[in-house]
Design an enzyme around this catalytic site. Structure first.
Site, short mmCIF file in Angstrom:
data_model
loop_
_atom_site.label_atom_id
_atom_site.label_comp_id
_atom_site.label_asym_id
_atom_site.label_seq_id
_atom_site.Cartn_x
_atom_site.Cartn_y
_atom_site.Cartn_z
N ASP A 10 -3.11 -4.07 4.41
CA ASP A 10 -3.88 -4.99 5.12
C ASP A 10 -5.35 -4.94 4.41
OD1 ASP A 10 -1.86 -5.70 7.10
OD2 ASP A 10 -2.05 -3.83 7.80
N ARG A 24 1.06 -0.96 0.47
CA ARG A 24 -0.02 -0.07 0.10
C ARG A 24 0.96 1.26 0.03
NH1 ARG A 24 -5.23 1.70 0.04
NH2 ARG A 24 -5.24 3.33 0.96
N MET A 31 -12.75 3.40 12.41
CA MET A 31 -11.80 3.30 10.92
C MET A 31 -12.04 2.90 9.96
SD MET A 31 -8.73 6.67 11.92
CE MET A 31 -8.84 7.54 13.04
#
Length: 436
Positions: A121, A97, A341
């Site tokens: 992830d 990422r 989140m």
């Protein structure tokens, strides 16, 4: 795929030095693309995600020199922009990422960039809208190939702008900052992330010749400059690893000293673990955690159940909620863990329940943990690491459990923790790495 075989019940003792901050390193490494001059970086964590990004930079034409352990020199004087069209680039960039943050420097310096949908992830939706919203405000044009999952951005005429972010995304803020430092005119970024990692990036860019004001706040002013020069930079110690060691010491009843922790940059992390009952002493820049047979979760002033929730900085980082959750399982008392989140980050609790923990998963965002006060020790089982933070939480649980546990897919843990088995074994843990 590798596994850890953990013999539980061993107490740790001694000193441990945290690695350089992973989340800072991913930003700082991308920033070397902004200059032709050499950038020297110290305390680079030699973990899977960081090493993959270094490999990507090398493949792009950046000269990479490893000076010594955790110290590298990068010179991006001969970047091969054509490499962005290759299948090799697509494969390498899609595997982590952090690669998304090469976009900003490439746009700023070369006026164009391409990026496959990045990996990372599997912890729920992690949208990239904030990045591209900021790029478009600065004058970039975006195209997305839905079939190839490829983003192409043209930024041949970047100009400063007022940008009010809809979320204080750390990586989004970093990407926009790195784009704006070489854009013409003045850029204002409101609702910017202000984590220590963003502050570190801004300070480094200013040493390189950028003009960034408001560092440490959520309102940044950037006056674009024509070019940037080289510099030397040292990463902060990784606050997530520090929090992990605090929870690990409590769960295993260990006496541990975390050296050179940069306590001034930890925000409310130490206080949050104190509210879970963990005693600690700040000794200069070290954190000393004494061995504790029992630790008790506080209640709110009115007697209601304590809630630990994540928030943007200077709130409690979401990366440590998994650690707080597992630590609470052997405390005395009850706590509600609220992961706001990411909607998939609490799904690892089924493994803890299998080990004997008392946890009620209320929904994808909330879990109630009923601490057992060590009266019913966790038991060793076989399990799989789903992501970096959950993986270390399971490792902590296994180290405190009775019997032997096996955690597979520990490559996930390796993505964020440097030689964790070796470092913990040196303190008295019994962790064996098994290569399948």
């Amino acid at each position: 795929m590798a596994s850890f075989k953990i013999e539980g019940g061993h107490k740790l003792k001694g000193e441990i030095v945290p690695q350089g901050a992973k989340n800072e390193a991913l930003q700082i490494l991308c920033a070397v693309l902004l200059t032709q001059e050499t950038v020297t970086l110290h305390k680079v964590p030699e973990i899977r995600d960081v090493l993959k990004l270094i490999d990507l930079l090398d493949a792009m034409g950046v000269t990479v020199e490893k000076v010594e352990d955790e110290t590298y020199k990068f010179t991006a004087s001969d970047v091969d922009v054509a490499f962005l069209e290759t299948e090799t680039y697509k494969k390498k960039a899609a595997s982590l990422r952090g690669s998304i943050m090469v976009l900003g420097p490439l746009l700023a310096r070369f006026g164009k960039a391409r990026m496959p949908k990045p990996g990372g992830d599997k912890i729920g939706r992690r949208r990239l809208d904030t990045h591209f919203f900021g790029f478009s405000k600065l004058g970039a044009k975006l195209e997305f190939d839905a079939e190839e999952h490829f983003y192409s951005v043209d930024a041949s005429d970047l100009r400063g702008a007022y940008i009010h972010l809809d979320e204080a995304s750390v990586t989004g803020t970093a990407n926009i900052i790195m784009t704006a430092v070489l854009a013409k005119g003045k850029t204002t970024i409101y609702n910017a992330a202000c984590e220590p990692y963003i502050q570190q990036l801004c300070k480094m860019l200013n040493r390189m010749g950028a003009n960034i004001m408001g560092v440490g706040s959520n309102l940044l002013y950037i006056e674009g400059v024509r070019e940037l020069g080289g510099t030397t930079h040292t990463m902060l110690p990784d606050m997530i690893e520090i929090g992990s060691f605090i929870g690990m010491a409590a769960m295993t009843g260990s006496e541990l000293t975390i050296k050179d922790a940069r306590v001034d940059q930890l925000g409310i992390i130490p206080e949050t673990f104190r509210r879970l009952g963990i005693k600690m002493e700040i000794q200069d820049d070290d954190i000393y955690i004494p061995a504790q047979e029992h630790y008790e979760i506080e209640s709110f002033i009115d007697g209601s159940i304590m809630t630990v929730a994540d928030a943007i900085w200077p709130g409690f980082t979401p990366d440590l909620l998994s650690i707080a959750l597992v630590t609470a399982t052997q405390a005395k008392g009850t706590v509600l863990i609220h992961q706001k989140m990411f909607e998939s980050r609490l799904f690892f609790v089924d493994k803890l329940i299998d080990m004997g923990a008392q946890i009620i998963l209320c929904d994808p965002h909330r879990a109630t943990v009923i601490g057992l006060d060590r009266k019913f020790p966790l038991r060793g089982i076989k399990m799989t690491s789903p992501d970096i933070r959950a993986g270390v939480s399971l490792l902590i649980a296994a180290m405190s459990a009775e019997g032997t546990s096996v955690i597979s897919n520990v490559e996930q843990i390796d993505r964020g923790y440097q030689r964790i088995d070796e470092r913990l074994n040196a303190l008295g843990a019994k962790i064996e790495r098994l290569d399948d």
